[in-house]
Scaffold this motif. Sequence first.
Motif, PDB file in Angstrom:
ATOM      1  N   GLU A   1       2.445  -3.046  15.382  1.00  9.65           N
ATOM      2  CA  GLU A   1       1.079  -3.050  15.908  1.00  9.65           C
ATOM      3  C   GLU A   1       0.781  -1.676  16.474  1.00  9.65           C
ATOM      4  OE1 GLU A   1       0.686  -6.184  18.735  1.00  9.65           O
ATOM      5  OE2 GLU A   1       1.167  -7.765  17.301  1.00  9.65           O
ATOM      6  N   HIS A   2      -0.436  -1.178  16.209  1.00 11.51           N
ATOM      7  CA  HIS A   2      -0.739   0.197  16.632  1.00 11.51           C
ATOM      8  C   HIS A   2      -2.216   0.322  16.971  1.00 11.51           C
ATOM      9  CE1 HIS A   2      -2.792   1.098  12.791  1.00 11.51           C
ATOM     10  NE2 HIS A   2      -1.853   0.340  12.223  1.00 11.51           N
ATOM     11  N   SER A   3      -2.556   1.437  17.607  1.00 18.59           N
ATOM     12  CA  SER A   3      -3.950   1.735  17.933  1.00 18.59           C
ATOM     13  C   SER A   3      -4.609   2.489  16.785  1.00 18.59           C
ATOM     14  CB  SER A   3      -4.005   2.591  19.198  1.00 18.59           C
ATOM     15  OG  SER A   3      -3.336   3.817  19.000  1.00 18.59           O
TER      16      SER A   3
ATOM     17  N   THR B   1      -0.889  -2.266   4.919  1.00 19.24           N
ATOM     18  CA  THR B   1      -1.657  -1.845   6.084  1.00 19.24           C
ATOM     19  C   THR B   1      -2.845  -2.766   6.310  1.00 19.24           C
ATOM     20  OG1 THR B   1      -2.922  -0.295   4.708  1.00 19.24           O
ATOM     21  CG2 THR B   1      -0.985   0.563   5.846  1.00 19.24           C
ATOM     22  N   GLY B   2      -3.096  -3.088   7.580  1.00 17.56           N
ATOM     23  CA  GLY B   2      -4.250  -3.873   7.979  1.00 17.56           C
ATOM     24  C   GLY B   2      -4.874  -3.242   9.207  1.00 17.56           C
ATOM     25  N   GLU B   3      -5.788  -3.946   9.821  1.00 22.04           N
ATOM     26  CA  GLU B   3      -6.440  -3.414  11.010  1.00 22.04           C
ATOM     27  C   GLU B   3      -5.473  -3.426  12.189  1.00 22.04           C
ATOM     28  OE1 GLU B   3     -10.456  -4.085  13.753  1.00 22.04           O
ATOM     29  OE2 GLU B   3     -10.035  -5.423  12.066  1.00 22.04           O
ATOM     30  N   ASN B   4      -5.063  -2.240  12.623  1.00 24.72           N
ATOM     31  CA  ASN B   4      -4.155  -2.069  13.765  1.00 24.72           C
ATOM     32  C   ASN B   4      -2.802  -2.747  13.559  1.00 24.72           C
ATOM     33  OD1 ASN B   4      -6.161  -0.625  15.147  1.00 24.72           O
ATOM     34  ND2 ASN B   4      -7.022  -2.501  16.002  1.00 24.72           N
ATOM     35  N   GLN B   5      -2.401  -2.932  12.309  1.00 20.11           N
ATOM     36  CA  GLN B   5      -1.111  -3.570  12.039  1.00 20.11           C
ATOM     37  C   GLN B   5      -0.572  -3.147  10.686  1.00 20.11           C
ATOM     38  OE1 GLN B   5       0.090  -7.896  13.069  1.00 20.11           O
ATOM     39  NE2 GLN B   5      -0.523  -8.021  10.945  1.00 20.11           N
TER      40      GLN B   5
ATOM     41  N   HIS C   1       0.820  -1.207   0.000  1.00 18.01           N
ATOM     42  CA  HIS C   1       0.000   0.000   0.000  1.00 18.01           C
ATOM     43  C   HIS C   1       0.863   1.269   0.000  1.00 18.01           C
ATOM     44  CE1 HIS C   1      -2.709  -3.086   1.942  1.00 18.01           C
ATOM     45  NE2 HIS C   1      -3.414  -2.678   0.912  1.00 18.01           N
TER      46      HIS C   1
ATOM     47  N   ARG D   1       0.828   6.003  19.140  1.00 22.97           N
ATOM     48  CA  ARG D   1      -0.073   4.972  18.613  1.00 22.97           C
ATOM     49  C   ARG D   1       0.598   3.602  18.527  1.00 22.97           C
ATOM     50  NH1 ARG D   1      -2.748   6.812  13.152  1.00 22.97           N
ATOM     51  NH2 ARG D   1      -3.777   4.790  13.501  1.00 22.97           N
TER      52      ARG D   1
END
Length: 288
Positions: free
Chosen positions: A286-288, A260-264, A171, A236
């Motif tokens: 990993e992130h918020s 990019t994915g959900e919170n990762q 991405h 984050r």
Amino acid sequence: MPIDAEKAVAAEPRSTRISWDHKDVQLYHLGIGAGADPDRVDPATDPGELRYTLESRLQVLPSFATVAGAGVVGGLSSPGIDIDLAAVLHGGQSVRVHRPIPVKGSAVQSSKVAAVYDKGKAAVLVLRTEAADDEGPLWTNDAQIFVRGEGGFGGERGPSERQARPAVAPHHVVERPVRPDQALLYRLSGDWNPLHADPEFARLAGFDRPILHGLCTYGMTLKAVTDTVLGGDVTRIRSYRTRFAGVVFPGETLRIQMWTGENQVRVEVGAVERDGAPVLGDTFVEHS
């Protein structure tokens, strides 16, 4: 056997008090390329870079935890560990932050051998350091250290970090140049290994010139992900892990690919000048 796995894992953690302030943080950020982002018109004064370099706006990248306390070599002196440092390779690194790292702080950092794995021709030591201040836990570091020739003792093989590359195009793709003097600056944060500065020592180690610290590449990559995906907000970030897949030479360019994915964020890093030769693999933020 030079590695007594049972003794090493059972040994009591070693604790030491560490402290840092804005100068340590700024030096670390400069060592991983802050203030030299090629995507900024004037990186030295760009607000996005000043949050890494100017004390009045300063934030702390979680990868700073890898230099805030004792280095990896100190953990190799634990009870049950008696090895030739020439056989040692830094195979991987992970950092988990329990809350944002303050710009100035003091903490007690404890270190221990968390695990010893048998990979057949090599042993893998997991060296864990945990830091806490008066308010509670700050971070947990795990360094995965390969020791060539020390496997075959019948121990647990341990988890595999290898994961298939995503089948879709990344991405985001950014490139970050490594300055010719970057290893000389980064080593001022505490890793004095002559492999990264002394050409003669590098040749003895099998390289035609000094190589960049793996943890410098590690920090450069986290900064690139933070700036590209997280809006430059280090708070984050929850955790960051990588497998060191190859070397980088000062003066080369890192190509950092992000999925990019959900919170990762999944990341792969290669060296542009060597046809994308792998540098970091199996890398996740990993992130918020």
